[in-house]
Scaffold this active site. Structure first.
Site, PDB file in Angstrom:
ATOM      1  N   CYS A  90      67.387  36.645  23.686  1.00  0.00           N
ATOM      2  CA  CYS A  90      68.474  35.952  22.988  1.00  0.00           C
ATOM      3  C   CYS A  90      69.780  36.740  22.981  1.00  0.00           C
ATOM      4  O   CYS A  90      70.855  36.170  22.952  1.00  0.00           O
ATOM      5  CB  CYS A  90      68.054  35.672  21.556  1.00  0.00           C
ATOM      6  SG  CYS A  90      67.668  37.186  20.653  1.00  0.00           S
ATOM      7  N   ASN A  91      69.681  38.082  23.005  1.00  0.00           N
ATOM      8  CA  ASN A  91      70.899  38.874  22.781  1.00  0.00           C
ATOM      9  C   ASN A  91      71.496  39.460  24.048  1.00  0.00           C
ATOM     10  O   ASN A  91      72.472  40.179  23.992  1.00  0.00           O
ATOM     11  CB  ASN A  91      70.622  39.982  21.758  1.00  0.00           C
ATOM     12  CG  ASN A  91      69.617  40.984  22.252  1.00  0.00           C
ATOM     13  OD1 ASN A  91      69.108  40.848  23.353  1.00  0.00           O
ATOM     14  ND2 ASN A  91      69.318  41.982  21.450  1.00  0.00           N
TER      15      ASN A  91
ATOM     16  N   LYS B 215      53.087  31.353  12.138  1.00  0.00           N
ATOM     17  CA  LYS B 215      52.739  30.411  13.205  1.00  0.00           C
ATOM     18  C   LYS B 215      53.270  30.964  14.524  1.00  0.00           C
ATOM     19  O   LYS B 215      54.477  30.963  14.774  1.00  0.00           O
ATOM     20  CB  LYS B 215      53.356  29.031  12.956  1.00  0.00           C
ATOM     21  CG  LYS B 215      53.022  28.048  14.078  1.00  0.00           C
ATOM     22  CD  LYS B 215      54.142  27.061  14.269  1.00  0.00           C
ATOM     23  CE  LYS B 215      54.322  26.474  15.636  1.00  0.00           C
ATOM     24  NZ  LYS B 215      53.825  27.092  16.811  1.00  0.00           N
ATOM     25  N   PRO B 216      52.363  31.441  15.414  1.00  0.00           N
ATOM     26  CA  PRO B 216      52.844  31.942  16.705  1.00  0.00           C
ATOM     27  C   PRO B 216      53.255  30.783  17.601  1.00  0.00           C
ATOM     28  O   PRO B 216      52.881  29.636  17.365  1.00  0.00           O
ATOM     29  CB  PRO B 216      51.616  32.647  17.281  1.00  0.00           C
ATOM     30  CG  PRO B 216      50.449  31.979  16.650  1.00  0.00           C
ATOM     31  CD  PRO B 216      50.895  31.513  15.285  1.00  0.00           C
ATOM     32  N   SER B 217      54.026  31.100  18.653  1.00  0.00           N
ATOM     33  CA  SER B 217      54.338  30.083  19.652  1.00  0.00           C
ATOM     34  C   SER B 217      53.055  29.692  20.370  1.00  0.00           C
ATOM     35  O   SER B 217      52.233  30.558  20.702  1.00  0.00           O
ATOM     36  CB  SER B 217      55.340  30.638  20.662  1.00  0.00           C
ATOM     37  OG  SER B 217      55.399  29.784  21.789  1.00  0.00           O
TER      38      SER B 217
ATOM     39  N   HIS C 186      70.617  42.257  12.631  1.00  0.00           N
ATOM     40  CA  HIS C 186      70.667  41.314  13.747  1.00  0.00           C
ATOM     41  C   HIS C 186      70.911  39.921  13.184  1.00  0.00           C
ATOM     42  O   HIS C 186      70.018  39.319  12.601  1.00  0.00           O
ATOM     43  CB  HIS C 186      69.328  41.391  14.494  1.00  0.00           C
ATOM     44  CG  HIS C 186      69.235  40.520  15.693  1.00  0.00           C
ATOM     45  ND1 HIS C 186      70.097  40.616  16.762  1.00  0.00           N
ATOM     46  CD2 HIS C 186      68.372  39.535  16.013  1.00  0.00           C
ATOM     47  CE1 HIS C 186      69.763  39.732  17.682  1.00  0.00           C
ATOM     48  NE2 HIS C 186      68.732  39.058  17.241  1.00  0.00           N
TER      49      HIS C 186
ATOM     50  N   ASN D  41      59.202  34.923  23.360  1.00  0.00           N
ATOM     51  CA  ASN D  41      59.786  35.933  24.257  1.00  0.00           C
ATOM     52  C   ASN D  41      59.507  37.389  23.852  1.00  0.00           C
ATOM     53  O   ASN D  41      59.315  38.226  24.710  1.00  0.00           O
ATOM     54  CB  ASN D  41      61.273  35.674  24.508  1.00  0.00           C
ATOM     55  CG  ASN D  41      62.116  35.770  23.276  1.00  0.00           C
ATOM     56  OD1 ASN D  41      61.602  35.745  22.157  1.00  0.00           O
ATOM     57  ND2 ASN D  41      63.412  35.888  23.457  1.00  0.00           N
TER      58      ASN D  41
ATOM     59  N   GLU E  57      67.034  32.773  13.270  1.00  0.00           N
ATOM     60  CA  GLU E  57      67.516  33.606  14.380  1.00  0.00           C
ATOM     61  C   GLU E  57      67.450  32.734  15.618  1.00  0.00           C
ATOM     62  O   GLU E  57      66.374  32.502  16.158  1.00  0.00           O
ATOM     63  CB  GLU E  57      66.602  34.819  14.554  1.00  0.00           C
ATOM     64  CG  GLU E  57      66.486  35.719  13.350  1.00  0.00           C
ATOM     65  CD  GLU E  57      67.741  36.512  13.113  1.00  0.00           C
ATOM     66  OE1 GLU E  57      68.345  36.996  14.067  1.00  0.00           O
ATOM     67  OE2 GLU E  57      68.133  36.625  11.934  1.00  0.00           O
TER      68      GLU E  57
ATOM     69  N   GLU F 242      69.466  45.734  20.016  1.00  0.00           N
ATOM     70  CA  GLU F 242      69.731  46.151  18.648  1.00  0.00           C
ATOM     71  C   GLU F 242      68.758  47.230  18.159  1.00  0.00           C
ATOM     72  O   GLU F 242      67.687  47.395  18.713  1.00  0.00           O
ATOM     73  CB  GLU F 242      69.686  44.937  17.711  1.00  0.00           C
ATOM     74  CG  GLU F 242      68.327  44.308  17.504  1.00  0.00           C
ATOM     75  CD  GLU F 242      68.006  43.194  18.479  1.00  0.00           C
ATOM     76  OE1 GLU F 242      68.609  43.158  19.572  1.00  0.00           O
ATOM     77  OE2 GLU F 242      67.126  42.376  18.171  1.00  0.00           O
TER      78      GLU F 242
ATOM     79  N   LEU G 104      57.378  31.631  15.069  1.00  0.00           N
ATOM     80  CA  LEU G 104      57.741  32.579  16.130  1.00  0.00           C
ATOM     81  C   LEU G 104      57.988  31.921  17.485  1.00  0.00           C
ATOM     82  O   LEU G 104      57.346  30.934  17.826  1.00  0.00           O
ATOM     83  CB  LEU G 104      56.614  33.603  16.322  1.00  0.00           C
ATOM     84  CG  LEU G 104      56.009  34.268  15.087  1.00  0.00           C
ATOM     85  CD1 LEU G 104      54.958  35.294  15.527  1.00  0.00           C
ATOM     86  CD2 LEU G 104      57.069  34.947  14.250  1.00  0.00           C
TER      87      LEU G 104
HETATM   88  P1  NAD Z   1      61.453  27.019  20.362  1.00  0.00           P
HETATM   89  O1  NAD Z   1      62.519  26.649  19.413  1.00  0.00           O
HETATM   90  O2  NAD Z   1      61.083  26.043  21.423  1.00  0.00           O
HETATM   91  O3  NAD Z   1      60.092  27.348  19.589  1.00  0.00           O
HETATM   92  C1  NAD Z   1      60.000  28.348  18.620  1.00  0.00           C
HETATM   93  C2  NAD Z   1      58.884  28.033  17.659  1.00  0.00           C
HETATM   94  O4  NAD Z   1      59.219  26.845  16.936  1.00  0.00           O
HETATM   95  C3  NAD Z   1      57.537  27.772  18.308  1.00  0.00           C
HETATM   96  O5  NAD Z   1      56.532  28.395  17.539  1.00  0.00           O
HETATM   97  C4  NAD Z   1      57.416  26.269  18.237  1.00  0.00           C
HETATM   98  O6  NAD Z   1      56.083  25.802  18.208  1.00  0.00           O
HETATM   99  C5  NAD Z   1      58.106  25.982  16.907  1.00  0.00           C
HETATM  100  N1  NAD Z   1      58.560  24.598  16.736  1.00  0.00           N
HETATM  101  C6  NAD Z   1      58.872  23.693  17.699  1.00  0.00           C
HETATM  102  N2  NAD Z   1      59.232  22.526  17.128  1.00  0.00           N
HETATM  103  C7  NAD Z   1      59.169  22.696  15.780  1.00  0.00           C
HETATM  104  C8  NAD Z   1      59.437  21.866  14.663  1.00  0.00           C
HETATM  105  N3  NAD Z   1      59.844  20.610  14.809  1.00  0.00           N
HETATM  106  N4  NAD Z   1      59.287  22.380  13.425  1.00  0.00           N
HETATM  107  C9  NAD Z   1      58.903  23.669  13.252  1.00  0.00           C
HETATM  108  N5  NAD Z   1      58.606  24.486  14.275  1.00  0.00           N
HETATM  109  C10 NAD Z   1      58.747  24.025  15.530  1.00  0.00           C
HETATM  110  O7  NAD Z   1      61.913  28.411  20.994  1.00  0.00           O
HETATM  111  P2  NAD Z   1      61.198  29.238  22.156  1.00  0.00           P
HETATM  112  O8  NAD Z   1      61.377  28.470  23.435  1.00  0.00           O
HETATM  113  O9  NAD Z   1      59.848  29.647  21.734  1.00  0.00           O
HETATM  114  O10 NAD Z   1      62.108  30.567  22.191  1.00  0.00           O
HETATM  115  C11 NAD Z   1      63.275  30.677  22.939  1.00  0.00           C
HETATM  116  C12 NAD Z   1      64.498  30.547  22.052  1.00  0.00           C
HETATM  117  O11 NAD Z   1      64.422  31.489  20.998  1.00  0.00           O
HETATM  118  C13 NAD Z   1      65.786  30.863  22.787  1.00  0.00           C
HETATM  119  O12 NAD Z   1      66.770  29.930  22.447  1.00  0.00           O
HETATM  120  C14 NAD Z   1      66.169  32.238  22.264  1.00  0.00           C
HETATM  121  O13 NAD Z   1      67.543  32.525  22.330  1.00  0.00           O
HETATM  122  C15 NAD Z   1      65.660  32.178  20.864  1.00  0.00           C
HETATM  123  N6  NAD Z   1      65.433  33.534  20.327  1.00  0.00           N
HETATM  124  C16 NAD Z   1      66.321  34.028  19.401  1.00  0.00           C
HETATM  125  C17 NAD Z   1      66.160  35.315  18.889  1.00  0.00           C
HETATM  126  C18 NAD Z   1      67.124  35.874  17.871  1.00  0.00           C
HETATM  127  O14 NAD Z   1      66.832  36.928  17.316  1.00  0.00           O
HETATM  128  N7  NAD Z   1      68.245  35.232  17.604  1.00  0.00           N
HETATM  129  C19 NAD Z   1      65.093  36.103  19.328  1.00  0.00           C
HETATM  130  C20 NAD Z   1      64.211  35.576  20.267  1.00  0.00           C
HETATM  131  C21 NAD Z   1      64.390  34.278  20.750  1.00  0.00           C
END
Ligand code: NAD
Length: 479
Positions: free
Chosen positions: A284-285, A175-177, A449, A152, A250, A443, A149
């Protein structure tokens, strides 16, 4: 400091021992320490995957309507605890309380919505070429899903992965952020209060590098459902490649908003501003760049700038009368500031905003409108993730569509016009997963989505999103 909560992983229906290594979680509006969460190891990920695997086959054997019953109990718990959960989200993520309330209630509705699919998961009976043969297409669960996850919409995204996974007979490791894990542990506490069988839902917290990577490289994971940045999505793809693990990604967006000469300019300015200010622009959207037809450009830019400059912002725990809170962290703030500075160097003009906002604390950036932009500029190509709207003037719809499609992203798009033919031409021409006509981008749970190009692989929500969590088996039965 003793009242700082230390959260524990949730594995096999139990909270693990207090973690030996932790990550600190801070409030982005005031910098205060909120909690300590597990900085888990690959071994703990392995334990969670093992628990999920063990639970999966008996979970899948339950009738879907029984699985729905468990989901509905969880949705009820979310509703009963809505106020508390919204506060947890506001504190760690920085969104307004109003938006956090929407997120929590939408999450409960989403879980209920997915539960309602229980009696509607369908296979097919296909006509055979052979006499006396029946061809059946069965739908089966994949097995164990890893849900990774972002920060945002951290709470809703638990449900967006967990609910379709569970109703279709999968089990899940979430796995949460590490930026916003508290709400996920609070969710796990609610799950623990229900009689959901152990191992069906698990939470392991830690870094992307350790926990995310352990999930992505595991041969025992049947699907990785990831929401986050393109960079991380691409890394996950590589990590999953040796096992050919199914992916649902996503990713980011750079949503174009197109305003045509016949548009209701008040509506367009309001909807585009709303799309940019929500969650401090970290969606993101939502509208990331604007193309406006030349004949109405001056009038529209004035309306948009007025709407943006009227945006109220501050600490969402201290003020209820604000439209947006801070950005999630210093990295996010620095990125927005750097992109605006670079845009200025490339010739953009600031109409409103354009500076880091000094409120004494928190990661705030002024709501910003930039004009004089063109499609070669970084600010028209790269995801900003802040309340900044770069505007480019175009001659007509075709030119706008050309610029809109010339992007590595393809998640959402929007068009403002009162002409049905132009609206239909736009839908035909825009190479995007979603197109909104005369409304802000957001959405519905019954839609789908999904992004084109680098915005993702597969999608979420509705019937199509549900079936992402299933595979087919075709039986040829000669009788
Ligand atoms: P991020 O990619 O930095 O992190 C997301 C998750 O991935 C976190 O839990 C992080 O710990 C994990 N992660 C990081 N490195 C990893 C690795 N090497 N292997 C596996 N997992 C790993 O994204 P963020 O900063 O948390 O979120 C913002 C981004 O998410 C923006 O680009 C946004 O557009 C996108 N987003 C997209 C949607 C959609 O529906 N398309 C929705 C919400 C957010």
């Amino acid at each position: 400091m003793s009242d700082i909560p230390v959260y524990r992983n949730y594995i096999n229906g139990e909270f693990s021992a207090e973690p030996t290594s932790t990550i600190e979680v801070f409030n982005p509006a005031n910098g205060r320490l909120l909690s300590k969460v597990p900085n888990s190891s690959a071994e703990e990920v392995e334990q969670a995957i093992h628990a999920a695997r063990k639970a999966q086959s008996s979970w899948a054997q339950k009738p879907a309507i029984e699985r729905a019953g468990f989901l509905k109990k969880i949705a009820d718990k979310v509703r009963q605890n809505a106020e508390r959960l919204a506060t947890v989200i506001v504190k760690e993520q920085g969104k307004t309380k109003e938006l956090a309330n929407v997120e929590v209630n939408f999450t409960a509705d989403y879980i209920d919505y997915m539960a309602e699919w229980a009696r509607r998961i369908e296979g097919e009976v296909v006509t055979s070429d052979r006499p006396g043969e029946n061809i059946f297409v069965f739908r089966k669960p994949l097995g164990v899903v890893a849900g990774i996850l972002p920060w945002n919409f951290p709470f809703f995204l638990i449900a967006r992965k967990m609910a379709p996974a569970l109703i279709t007979g999968n089990t899940i490791v979430v796995k949460p952020s590490e930026e916003t894990p508290n709400n996920c542990f609070e969710f796990a506490k609610l799950v623990a209060e229900t009689d959901l069988p152990p191992g069906v839902f698990n939470v392991v917290c830690g870094t992307g590098h350790e926990v995310g990577n352990a999930l992505s490289t595991s041969p025992k994971i049947d699907m990785i459902s990831f929401t986050g940045s393109v960079e991380t999505g691409s890394r996950i793809m590589s990590a999953a490649a040796p096992n050919v693990t199914k992916l649902n990604l996503e990713l980011g967006g750079k949503a174009p908003a197109i305003v045509l000469a016949d548009a209701d300019l008040d509506l367009a300015a309001q909807a585009i501003k709303d799309s940019r200010v929500i969650n401090s622009g970290q969606v993101c959207n939502c509208a990331e760049r604007v193309y406006v037809q030349a004949s109405v450009a001056e009038e529209f830019i004035a309306k948009l700038s007025q709407a943006m400059s009227a945006t109220r912002y501050g600490d969402p725990m201290a003020q209820s009368d604000i439209d947006m809170g801070p950005l999630v962290n210093k990295v996010g703030l620095d990125k927005v500031a750097k992109m605006v500075e670079f845009a200025k160097k490339q010739g953009a003009e600031v109409v409103t905003g354009g500076q880091v906002a000094d409120l004494g604390q928190g990661f705030h950036y002024q709501p910003t409108v930039l004009t004089g932009c063109n499609s070669d500029m970084e600010i028209m190509q790269k995801e900003i993730f802040g309340a900044v709207l770069p505007v480019q003037i175009v001659a007509d719809l075709d030119e706008a569509i050309g610029y809109a499609n010339a992007s590595e992203y393809g998640l959402t798009s929007s068009v403002y016009t009162q002409n049905l033919s132009l609206a239909m031409n736009a839908v035909r021409g825009l190479d995007y997963g979603e197109t909104y006509i005369n409304r802000e981008n957001f959405e519905a749970m019954q839609g789908f989505h999904a992004g084109a190009r680098k915005s993702g692989v597969g999608g979420a929500d509705g019937r199509h999103g549900l079936y992402e969590y299933m595979r087919t088996q075709v039986a040829y039965i000669q009788s």
